[in-house]
Write a protein that holds these residues in place. Sequence first.
Motif, PDB file in Angstrom:
ATOM      1  N   UNK A 132       0.832  -1.211   0.000  1.00  0.00           N
ATOM      2  CA  UNK A 132       0.000   0.000   0.000  1.00  0.00           C
ATOM      3  C   UNK A 132       0.862   1.255   0.000  1.00  0.00           C
ATOM      4  N   UNK A 133       1.951   1.239   0.757  1.00  0.00           N
ATOM      5  CA  UNK A 133       2.835   2.402   0.822  1.00  0.00           C
ATOM      6  C   UNK A 133       3.520   2.647  -0.514  1.00  0.00           C
ATOM      7  N   UNK A 134       3.948   1.569  -1.154  1.00  0.00           N
ATOM      8  CA  UNK A 134       4.601   1.678  -2.457  1.00  0.00           C
ATOM      9  C   UNK A 134       3.625   2.228  -3.501  1.00  0.00           C
ATOM     10  N   UNK A 135       2.403   1.721  -3.480  1.00  0.00           N
ATOM     11  CA  UNK A 135       1.393   2.190  -4.445  1.00  0.00           C
ATOM     12  C   UNK A 135       1.031   3.642  -4.196  1.00  0.00           C
ATOM     13  N   UNK A 136       1.002   4.040  -2.926  1.00  0.00           N
ATOM     14  CA  UNK A 136       0.689   5.432  -2.601  1.00  0.00           C
ATOM     15  C   UNK A 136       1.731   6.392  -3.157  1.00  0.00           C
ATOM     16  N   UNK A 137       2.961   5.895  -3.312  1.00  0.00           N
ATOM     17  CA  UNK A 137       4.041   6.700  -3.887  1.00  0.00           C
ATOM     18  C   UNK A 137       4.040   6.667  -5.412  1.00  0.00           C
ATOM     19  N   UNK A 138       3.131   5.885  -5.992  1.00  0.00           N
ATOM     20  CA  UNK A 138       3.034   5.805  -7.445  1.00  0.00           C
ATOM     21  C   UNK A 138       4.058   4.909  -8.106  1.00  0.00           C
ATOM     22  N   UNK A 139       4.700   4.024  -7.325  1.00  0.00           N
ATOM     23  CA  UNK A 139       5.705   3.123  -7.903  1.00  0.00           C
ATOM     24  C   UNK A 139       5.025   1.996  -8.675  1.00  0.00           C
ATOM     25  N   UNK A 140       5.496   1.695  -9.884  1.00  0.00           N
ATOM     26  CA  UNK A 140       4.990   0.521 -10.608  1.00  0.00           C
ATOM     27  C   UNK A 140       5.395  -0.753  -9.874  1.00  0.00           C
ATOM     28  N   UNK A 141       4.536  -1.759  -9.906  1.00  0.00           N
ATOM     29  CA  UNK A 141       4.830  -3.005  -9.205  1.00  0.00           C
ATOM     30  C   UNK A 141       4.495  -4.207 -10.083  1.00  0.00           C
ATOM     31  N   UNK A 142       5.268  -5.265  -9.899  1.00  0.00           N
ATOM     32  CA  UNK A 142       5.004  -6.528 -10.583  1.00  0.00           C
ATOM     33  C   UNK A 142       5.067  -7.664  -9.573  1.00  0.00           C
ATOM     34  N   UNK A 143       4.173  -8.625  -9.720  1.00  0.00           N
ATOM     35  CA  UNK A 143       4.208  -9.851  -8.933  1.00  0.00           C
ATOM     36  C   UNK A 143       4.866 -10.918  -9.794  1.00  0.00           C
ATOM     37  N   UNK A 144       6.020 -11.407  -9.344  1.00  0.00           N
ATOM     38  CA  UNK A 144       6.793 -12.387 -10.110  1.00  0.00           C
ATOM     39  C   UNK A 144       6.843 -13.672  -9.295  1.00  0.00           C
ATOM     40  N   UNK A 145       6.156 -14.701  -9.762  1.00  0.00           N
ATOM     41  CA  UNK A 145       5.997 -15.922  -8.970  1.00  0.00           C
ATOM     42  C   UNK A 145       6.099 -17.151  -9.852  1.00  0.00           C
ATOM     43  N   UNK A 146       6.523 -18.265  -9.251  1.00  0.00           N
ATOM     44  CA  UNK A 146       6.529 -19.524  -9.972  1.00  0.00           C
ATOM     45  C   UNK A 146       5.234 -20.302  -9.794  1.00  0.00           C
ATOM     46  N   UNK A 147       4.309 -19.814  -8.977  1.00  0.00           N
ATOM     47  CA  UNK A 147       2.959 -20.361  -8.969  1.00  0.00           C
ATOM     48  C   UNK A 147       2.287 -20.013 -10.299  1.00  0.00           C
ATOM     49  N   UNK A 148       1.217 -20.709 -10.616  1.00  0.00           N
ATOM     50  CA  UNK A 148       0.565 -20.466 -11.900  1.00  0.00           C
ATOM     51  C   UNK A 148      -0.305 -19.212 -11.837  1.00  0.00           C
ATOM     52  N   UNK A 149      -0.665 -18.731 -13.013  1.00  0.00           N
ATOM     53  CA  UNK A 149      -1.354 -17.454 -13.113  1.00  0.00           C
ATOM     54  C   UNK A 149      -2.668 -17.388 -12.376  1.00  0.00           C
ATOM     55  N   UNK A 150      -3.450 -18.478 -12.409  1.00  0.00           N
ATOM     56  CA  UNK A 150      -4.767 -18.421 -11.763  1.00  0.00           C
ATOM     57  C   UNK A 150      -4.652 -18.254 -10.251  1.00  0.00           C
ATOM     58  N   UNK A 151      -3.619 -18.829  -9.656  1.00  0.00           N
ATOM     59  CA  UNK A 151      -3.426 -18.662  -8.222  1.00  0.00           C
ATOM     60  C   UNK A 151      -2.891 -17.273  -7.904  1.00  0.00           C
ATOM     61  N   UNK A 152      -1.968 -16.782  -8.718  1.00  0.00           N
ATOM     62  CA  UNK A 152      -1.434 -15.436  -8.514  1.00  0.00           C
ATOM     63  C   UNK A 152      -2.544 -14.395  -8.616  1.00  0.00           C
ATOM     64  N   UNK A 153      -3.428 -14.576  -9.578  1.00  0.00           N
ATOM     65  CA  UNK A 153      -4.553 -13.649  -9.743  1.00  0.00           C
ATOM     66  C   UNK A 153      -5.496 -13.728  -8.555  1.00  0.00           C
ATOM     67  N   UNK A 154      -5.758 -14.947  -8.073  1.00  0.00           N
ATOM     68  CA  UNK A 154      -6.620 -15.118  -6.903  1.00  0.00           C
ATOM     69  C   UNK A 154      -6.083 -14.350  -5.707  1.00  0.00           C
ATOM     70  N   UNK A 155      -4.783 -14.463  -5.469  1.00  0.00           N
ATOM     71  CA  UNK A 155      -4.191 -13.773  -4.331  1.00  0.00           C
ATOM     72  C   UNK A 155      -4.171 -12.259  -4.538  1.00  0.00           C
ATOM     73  N   UNK A 156      -3.850 -11.832  -5.752  1.00  0.00           N
ATOM     74  CA  UNK A 156      -3.822 -10.398  -6.027  1.00  0.00           C
ATOM     75  C   UNK A 156      -5.189  -9.762  -5.779  1.00  0.00           C
ATOM     76  N   UNK A 157      -6.241 -10.511  -6.057  1.00  0.00           N
ATOM     77  CA  UNK A 157      -7.594  -9.979  -5.883  1.00  0.00           C
ATOM     78  C   UNK A 157      -8.003  -9.880  -4.417  1.00  0.00           C
ATOM     79  N   UNK A 158      -7.245 -10.535  -3.535  1.00  0.00           N
ATOM     80  CA  UNK A 158      -7.590 -10.481  -2.111  1.00  0.00           C
ATOM     81  C   UNK A 158      -6.846  -9.376  -1.363  1.00  0.00           C
ATOM     82  N   UNK A 159      -5.949  -8.672  -2.036  1.00  0.00           N
ATOM     83  CA  UNK A 159      -5.158  -7.640  -1.353  1.00  0.00           C
ATOM     84  C   UNK A 159      -6.043  -6.538  -0.805  1.00  0.00           C
ATOM     85  N   UNK A 160      -7.083  -6.195  -1.561  1.00  0.00           N
ATOM     86  CA  UNK A 160      -7.987  -5.144  -1.115  1.00  0.00           C
ATOM     87  C   UNK A 160      -7.790  -3.828  -1.832  1.00  0.00           C
TER      88      UNK A 160
END
Length: 213
Positions: A87-115
């Motif tokens: 949240x602090x990084x996003x508030x500063x306007x920094x671009x962010x990427x989630x880089x994971x070896x889990x598959x895309x559907x799980x990464x998307x599921x988790x990203x959607x729970x951040x709030x």
Amino acid sequence: MDGTLVDTEPYWMVAETELVTSFGGRWSHEDGMQMVGLGLWKSASILQAAGVDLDADTIVERLTSHVQHQLVETGVPWRPGARELLAAVRAEGMPTALVTMSVGRMATQLAETVGFDAFDVIVAGDMVTNAKPDPEAYLRAAELLGVQTRDCVAIEDSVPGLAAAVASGAVTIGVPHMVPLAEGDADVLWPSLEGRTAADITAVYTSTRKIHG
């Protein structure tokens, strides 16, 4: 993601244990620890050697579905300070990427729970040819963000993850969790993300670039 943002490694170990034992094999905590940070298809080959008589794609599918089910049933076990730092990084306007070896559907599921809208880009294990410790996923994430990897800071909890980030040219912060990290695995080691701010990340980047150029 796994181990850095969320404490899902125990979920993976449960899934691995149930899969191996369903084929009459044995799976120990030490066996599970060797999988931390590996790509899922590499992990699948280790499980096949342990007696799982399935093709790699089916193993990845079953493991992922099992972990996703645990996330729904038990909830998302966020690591201390992870969401707050995002949240602090996003508030500063920094671009962010989630880089994971889990598959895309799980990464998307988790990203959607951040709030909140936490990531501009997701690069998952089924989106690249070469898993960590190869730098492909980090190079791809930087490309999608429209930046150079040398201008990025990567935060990782595993040896393969850090090796991938270092090889990509990014500044690296290691936050050990399930496995120990040694001095030299990352530019900086933090014991936790708790209490960390966007300014802390900028400071690591600035000091590292002053030393290494």
